[in-house]
Enzyme design. Structure first.
Site, PDB file in Angstrom:
ATOM      1  N   TYR A  45       2.821 -10.021  14.376  1.00 57.10           N
ATOM      2  CA  TYR A  45       1.306  -9.332  13.896  1.00 57.10           C
ATOM      3  C   TYR A  45       0.876 -10.498  12.908  1.00 57.10           C
ATOM      4  O   TYR A  45       1.657 -10.833  11.940  1.00 57.10           O
ATOM      5  CB  TYR A  45       1.548  -8.202  12.988  1.00 57.10           C
ATOM      6  CG  TYR A  45       0.378  -7.343  12.783  1.00 57.10           C
ATOM      7  CD1 TYR A  45      -0.728  -7.592  13.629  1.00 57.10           C
ATOM      8  CD2 TYR A  45       0.204  -6.517  11.721  1.00 57.10           C
ATOM      9  CE1 TYR A  45      -2.033  -6.918  13.346  1.00 57.10           C
ATOM     10  CE2 TYR A  45      -0.775  -5.881  11.451  1.00 57.10           C
ATOM     11  CZ  TYR A  45      -2.070  -6.045  11.998  1.00 57.10           C
ATOM     12  OH  TYR A  45      -3.204  -5.499  11.766  1.00 57.10           O
ATOM     13  N   TYR A  63       0.849  -1.158   0.189  1.00 52.41           N
ATOM     14  CA  TYR A  63       0.266   0.061  -0.125  1.00 52.41           C
ATOM     15  C   TYR A  63       0.931   1.145   0.055  1.00 52.41           C
ATOM     16  O   TYR A  63       2.036   1.080   0.477  1.00 52.41           O
ATOM     17  CB  TYR A  63      -0.836  -0.028   1.418  1.00 52.41           C
ATOM     18  CG  TYR A  63      -0.078   0.116   2.598  1.00 52.41           C
ATOM     19  CD1 TYR A  63       0.046   1.278   3.172  1.00 52.41           C
ATOM     20  CD2 TYR A  63       0.106  -1.014   3.384  1.00 52.41           C
ATOM     21  CE1 TYR A  63       0.781   1.449   4.617  1.00 52.41           C
ATOM     22  CE2 TYR A  63       0.889  -1.020   4.416  1.00 52.41           C
ATOM     23  CZ  TYR A  63       1.010   0.132   4.950  1.00 52.41           C
ATOM     24  OH  TYR A  63       1.691   0.460   6.268  1.00 52.41           O
ATOM     25  N   ARG A 117      -1.698  -9.622   3.384  1.00 49.58           N
ATOM     26  CA  ARG A 117      -2.176  -8.562   2.522  1.00 49.58           C
ATOM     27  C   ARG A 117      -1.141  -7.477   2.990  1.00 49.58           C
ATOM     28  O   ARG A 117      -1.063  -6.613   1.895  1.00 49.58           O
ATOM     29  CB  ARG A 117      -3.450  -7.937   3.044  1.00 49.58           C
ATOM     30  CG  ARG A 117      -3.459  -7.347   4.564  1.00 49.58           C
ATOM     31  CD  ARG A 117      -4.908  -6.786   4.747  1.00 49.58           C
ATOM     32  NE  ARG A 117      -5.074  -6.566   6.136  1.00 49.58           N
ATOM     33  CZ  ARG A 117      -4.470  -5.828   6.902  1.00 49.58           C
ATOM     34  NH1 ARG A 117      -3.784  -4.864   6.360  1.00 49.58           N
ATOM     35  NH2 ARG A 117      -4.842  -5.575   8.296  1.00 49.58           N
ATOM     36  N   THR A 159       5.338  -1.745   7.179  1.00 50.77           N
ATOM     37  CA  THR A 159       5.549  -2.558   6.028  1.00 50.77           C
ATOM     38  C   THR A 159       5.741  -1.841   4.604  1.00 50.77           C
ATOM     39  O   THR A 159       6.521  -2.180   3.705  1.00 50.77           O
ATOM     40  CB  THR A 159       4.362  -3.579   5.600  1.00 50.77           C
ATOM     41  OG1 THR A 159       3.215  -2.937   5.484  1.00 50.77           O
ATOM     42  CG2 THR A 159       4.588  -4.774   6.659  1.00 50.77           C
ATOM     43  N   ASP A 199      -1.600   3.531  17.092  1.00 48.39           N
ATOM     44  CA  ASP A 199      -1.568   3.004  15.685  1.00 48.39           C
ATOM     45  C   ASP A 199      -1.686   4.184  14.687  1.00 48.39           C
ATOM     46  O   ASP A 199      -1.587   3.954  13.605  1.00 48.39           O
ATOM     47  CB  ASP A 199      -2.635   1.931  15.426  1.00 48.39           C
ATOM     48  CG  ASP A 199      -2.202   1.130  14.309  1.00 48.39           C
ATOM     49  OD1 ASP A 199      -0.960   1.001  13.685  1.00 48.39           O
ATOM     50  OD2 ASP A 199      -3.058   0.876  13.420  1.00 48.39           O
TER      51      ASP A 199
END
Ligand code: 0GY
Length: 293
Positions: free
Chosen positions: A153, A45, A126, A73, A246
């Protein structure tokens, strides 16, 4: 480059809950700015820029004193943006890195000097391509002597397959977001009970009680369906729970949380001042600033 998900809340509300002095936001990220710290070519992403200055401004607005900045990521194993933010924090931010088998001892020393105290292993398909477990075990073995821990995670349905790997890790193991339970299932149902059993049987395993905005089906303002899960972890494992915003909330495509409301989730899951101090101050200090204790 255009982001493919929503940008963080532009003006979070001031929380009603006053966090204790010295509180740590133990799960947040910095993204770029891409012009200075480009995103990884292999990312799944593209976020909007979320700089260290914006993170530190949010920290002040919410009343926190310190951050733990977790490598996301979209930056792959290029830890420069995260390490730069830690270095710029004047000792008020620590980091969690992503490294590959090719990382050198000197790289690890430099990350440690910047403030890194852990590595993150991500098992969400994902978000990342598969890394062989023998490579991850090798990395864990190399960071253990530095006193670092491993952040993992994963999705709740993958815990059975990952159990033996997690329980073989030679470090403290921190689970992100309670192992992402399906909160439509009961707290006492088999899925969440399996997760609680992991913590019961393995005293080196901790959990972040973060991300109600990702787990919820009932939604804001209260994230009511997540409360019993997080509360169970805080009450059964008060010395092994962490909390984080987060921010800037990667990959949320429908609703972008108001960070002030996320802070107001805390007293519903840590219901006494003593539990709040452990969750927000004592536990993160033990992991990330042990020299101050
Ligand atoms: C989180 C959650 C997510 C993303 C990442 O590293 C990441 O890209 O962790 C997610 O998409 O669920 O903790 O930031």
């Amino acid at each position: 480059m255009d982001p493919d998900w929503l940008c963080f809340h532009p003006a979070p509300s001031k929380p009603v809950f006053r966090v204790p002095a010295g509180a740590v936001d133990a799960h947040c990220h910095v993204f770029g700015p891409a012009a200075e710290f480009p995103f990884a070519p292999e990312r799944k992403y593209t976020p909007c820029d979320a700089s260290k200055a914006q993170l530190f401004a949010l920290r002040a607005r919410l009343g926190f004193a310190r951050n733990v900045i977790v490598q996301a990521t979209c930056h792959g194993a290029d830890n420069r943006a995260m390490a730069d933010a830690c270095r710029a924090s004047g000792g008020m931010a620590r980091g969690v890195a992503t490294v590959r088998r090719s990382v050198t001892d000197q790289d690890l020393e430099e990350l440690h000097a910047a403030g890194v105290r852990g590595v993150r292993f991500n098992f969400l398909r994902r978000l990342v391509d598969f890394t062989p477990k023998d490579e991850l075990l090798e990395i864990a073995g190399r960071v253990a002597p530095l006193g670092w821990h491993v952040v993992v995670y994963f999705e709740a349905q993958d815990l059975p397959e990952l159990w033996d790997f997690f329980t073989a890790l030679p470090t403290t193991v921190i689970v992100d977001h309670m192992g992402r339970p399906d909160v439509a299932q009961p707290v006492d149902g088999p899925q969440f009970q399996r997760f609680l059993r992991l913590l019961r049987e393995h005293p080196n395993v901790w959990s972040k009680v973060s991300c109600p905005e990702r787990l919820t089906k009932s939604g804001p303002p209260g994230y009511d369906d997540v409360v019993p899960f997080a509360r169970r972890v805080v009450e059964e494992f008060p010395d092994r729970a962490l909390w984080g915003t987060d921010w800037p909330h990667p990959n949320l495509k429908n609703h972008m949380p108001d960070d002030g409301l996320l802070v107001d989730f805390i007293p519903r899951v840590a219901t006494t001042p003593a539990l709040q101090r452990r969750l927000l101050v004592e536990n993160p200090l033990r992991l990330y600033w042990p020299e101050e204790l």
